[in-house]
Scaffold this motif. Structure first.
Motif, PDB file in Angstrom:
ATOM      1  N   ALA A  35       0.872  -1.198  -0.186  1.00  0.00           N
ATOM      2  CA  ALA A  35      -0.051   0.031   0.141  1.00  0.00           C
ATOM      3  C   ALA A  35       0.982   1.233   0.091  1.00  0.00           C
ATOM      4  CB  ALA A  35      -0.907  -0.050   1.357  1.00  0.00           C
ATOM      5  N   ARG A  36       2.011   1.157   0.877  1.00  0.00           N
ATOM      6  CA  ARG A  36       2.754   2.454   0.862  1.00  0.00           C
ATOM      7  C   ARG A  36       3.641   2.687  -0.514  1.00  0.00           C
ATOM      8  NH1 ARG A  36       3.842   0.433   6.377  1.00  0.00           N
ATOM      9  NH2 ARG A  36       2.181   1.600   7.622  1.00  0.00           N
ATOM     10  N   GLY A  37       4.004   1.500  -1.016  1.00  0.00           N
ATOM     11  CA  GLY A  37       4.573   1.503  -2.422  1.00  0.00           C
ATOM     12  C   GLY A  37       3.789   2.053  -3.611  1.00  0.00           C
ATOM     13  N   GLY A  88      -2.255  -4.806 -10.385  1.00  0.00           N
ATOM     14  CA  GLY A  88      -2.447  -3.057 -10.607  1.00  0.00           C
ATOM     15  C   GLY A  88      -1.043  -2.275 -10.363  1.00  0.00           C
ATOM     16  N   LEU A  89      -0.202  -2.866  -9.565  1.00  0.00           N
ATOM     17  CA  LEU A  89       1.039  -1.971  -9.590  1.00  0.00           C
ATOM     18  C   LEU A  89       1.572  -1.202 -10.605  1.00  0.00           C
ATOM     19  CD1 LEU A  89       2.869  -1.049  -7.298  1.00  0.00           C
ATOM     20  CD2 LEU A  89       4.304  -3.225  -7.737  1.00  0.00           C
ATOM     21  N   GLN A  90       1.710  -1.877 -11.831  1.00  0.00           N
ATOM     22  CA  GLN A  90       2.362  -1.453 -12.973  1.00  0.00           C
ATOM     23  C   GLN A  90       1.445  -0.497 -13.687  1.00  0.00           C
ATOM     24  OE1 GLN A  90       4.122  -4.203 -15.653  1.00  0.00           O
ATOM     25  NE2 GLN A  90       4.608  -2.642 -17.224  1.00  0.00           N
ATOM     26  N   GLN A  91       1.699   0.689 -13.839  1.00  0.00           N
ATOM     27  CA  GLN A  91       1.070   1.710 -14.758  1.00  0.00           C
ATOM     28  C   GLN A  91       1.947   2.126 -16.049  1.00  0.00           C
ATOM     29  OE1 GLN A  91      -2.109   2.755 -13.904  1.00  0.00           O
ATOM     30  NE2 GLN A  91      -1.935   1.214 -12.121  1.00  0.00           N
ATOM     31  N   PRO A  92       1.301   2.722 -17.128  1.00  0.00           N
ATOM     32  CA  PRO A  92       1.845   2.985 -17.958  1.00  0.00           C
ATOM     33  C   PRO A  92       2.920   4.134 -17.955  1.00  0.00           C
ATOM     34  CG  PRO A  92      -0.585   3.031 -18.455  1.00  0.00           C
ATOM     35  CD  PRO A  92      -0.364   2.587 -17.141  1.00  0.00           C
ATOM     36  N   GLY A  93       4.194   3.824 -18.531  1.00  0.00           N
ATOM     37  CA  GLY A  93       5.350   4.677 -18.141  1.00  0.00           C
ATOM     38  C   GLY A  93       6.124   4.146 -17.124  1.00  0.00           C
ATOM     39  N   ASP A  94       5.697   3.216 -16.430  1.00  0.00           N
ATOM     40  CA  ASP A  94       6.620   2.563 -15.258  1.00  0.00           C
ATOM     41  C   ASP A  94       7.837   1.855 -16.091  1.00  0.00           C
ATOM     42  OD1 ASP A  94       5.231   3.767 -13.428  1.00  0.00           O
ATOM     43  OD2 ASP A  94       4.254   1.684 -12.769  1.00  0.00           O
ATOM     44  N   VAL A 123      15.103   6.627  -4.718  1.00  0.00           N
ATOM     45  CA  VAL A 123      14.433   6.442  -3.485  1.00  0.00           C
ATOM     46  C   VAL A 123      14.151   4.731  -3.519  1.00  0.00           C
ATOM     47  CG1 VAL A 123      12.270   6.753  -2.235  1.00  0.00           C
ATOM     48  CG2 VAL A 123      13.476   8.607  -3.248  1.00  0.00           C
ATOM     49  N   VAL A 124      14.421   3.812  -2.520  1.00  0.00           N
ATOM     50  CA  VAL A 124      14.215   2.555  -2.735  1.00  0.00           C
ATOM     51  C   VAL A 124      13.248   2.243  -1.453  1.00  0.00           C
ATOM     52  CG1 VAL A 124      15.295   0.457  -2.387  1.00  0.00           C
ATOM     53  CG2 VAL A 124      16.499   2.302  -3.426  1.00  0.00           C
ATOM     54  N   ALA A 125      12.556   1.273  -1.831  1.00  0.00           N
ATOM     55  CA  ALA A 125      11.698   0.574  -0.937  1.00  0.00           C
ATOM     56  C   ALA A 125      11.085  -0.724  -1.245  1.00  0.00           C
ATOM     57  CB  ALA A 125      10.307   1.382  -0.704  1.00  0.00           C
ATOM     58  N   GLY A 126      10.655  -1.552  -0.426  1.00  0.00           N
ATOM     59  CA  GLY A 126      10.175  -2.996  -1.039  1.00  0.00           C
ATOM     60  C   GLY A 126      10.447  -4.095  -0.030  1.00  0.00           C
ATOM     61  N   ASP A 152       9.058   2.726   6.429  1.00  0.00           N
ATOM     62  CA  ASP A 152       7.837   1.907   6.523  1.00  0.00           C
ATOM     63  C   ASP A 152       7.389   1.427   5.097  1.00  0.00           C
ATOM     64  OD1 ASP A 152       7.382   4.605   5.431  1.00  0.00           O
ATOM     65  OD2 ASP A 152       5.538   5.151   6.496  1.00  0.00           O
ATOM     66  N   ALA A 153       7.959   1.675   4.085  1.00  0.00           N
ATOM     67  CA  ALA A 153       7.678   1.031   2.786  1.00  0.00           C
ATOM     68  C   ALA A 153       8.426  -0.152   2.551  1.00  0.00           C
ATOM     69  CB  ALA A 153       7.699   2.133   1.826  1.00  0.00           C
ATOM     70  N   SER A 154       9.226  -0.620   3.530  1.00  0.00           N
ATOM     71  CA  SER A 154      10.077  -1.649   3.410  1.00  0.00           C
ATOM     72  C   SER A 154      10.028  -2.655   4.693  1.00  0.00           C
ATOM     73  CB  SER A 154      11.597  -1.399   3.316  1.00  0.00           C
ATOM     74  OG  SER A 154      12.008  -0.358   2.384  1.00  0.00           O
TER      75      SER A 154
END
Length: 185
Positions: A35-37, A88-94, A123-126, A152-154
């Motif tokens: 969700a934070r990603g 749904g994570l991937q969007q056009p342009g990613d 910026v890295v998260a995951g 908090d996004a890792s």
């Protein structure tokens, strides 16, 4: 608040893929990290800053997995959709980067994609903090990028390992912040 220039900053989200999101994680639940990603990716997309989605794939026969002697062998029984990014994570342009080891730099075109877009800050998260996230942050720092890690996004495989990285490793090679304390201006 950490304010970054969207013209020279990219977001790299590590291994937010079905198989890894299904793991038990700590200190943050993988659903919360996802969700934070998504939230971070929306901020970057609105600012026209690159979003890079990284997944790991060792191949159906595990032929693309790193070789070498280890004391703990990696599992090989992954479900068929293990490498697929979260729905749904991937969007056009990613930008998409598939890695075949823990870190997103070695053996991929991530560095080329970032440099050709004039990126200086990453910026890295995951997931997982001490595997894909830490390896990517270390390599990015070694490549000369300004690295930022979103706590908090890792998340990791244990709260202790996650906290060790954020307390002792990342402050020496990156800026550490939270989703709420990051802005693009």
């Amino acid at each position: 608040m950490l304010a970054l220039d969207p013209k020279t900053t990219a977001l790299v989200l590590i291994d937010l893929q079905k198989g890894i999101l299904a793991m038990n994680t700590a200190p943050h639940a993988s659903a919360d990290v996802l969700a934070r990603g998504r939230q971070l990716a929306d901020v970057f997309r609105k600012a026209n800053a690159p979003v890079v989605l990284v997944n790991v794939d060792f191949g159906p026969d595990f032929g693309d997995a790193p070789r070498g002697l280890t004391d703990a062998a990696a599992g090989r029984d992954y479900p068929e959709d293990w490498t697929v990014l979260a729905e749904g994570l991937q969007q056009p342009g990613d930008l998409i980067v598939t890695k075949h080891q823990w870190g997103a730099f070695h053996g991929t075109d991530l560095d080329v994609k970032l440099r050709r877009r004039g990126i200086r800050t990453v910026v890295v998260a995951g997931i997982a903090t001490n595997f894909g996230v830490e390896s990517t942050v270390r390599a990015g720092w070694e490549h000369g990028y300004n690295m930022v890690v979103i706590e908090d996004a890792s998340t990791g495989v244990s709260a202790e390992l996650h906290e060790m990285a954020f307390k002792f490793i990342f402050p020496r090679i990156a800026r550490v912040t939270t989703t709420a304390d990051l802005s693009l201006d």
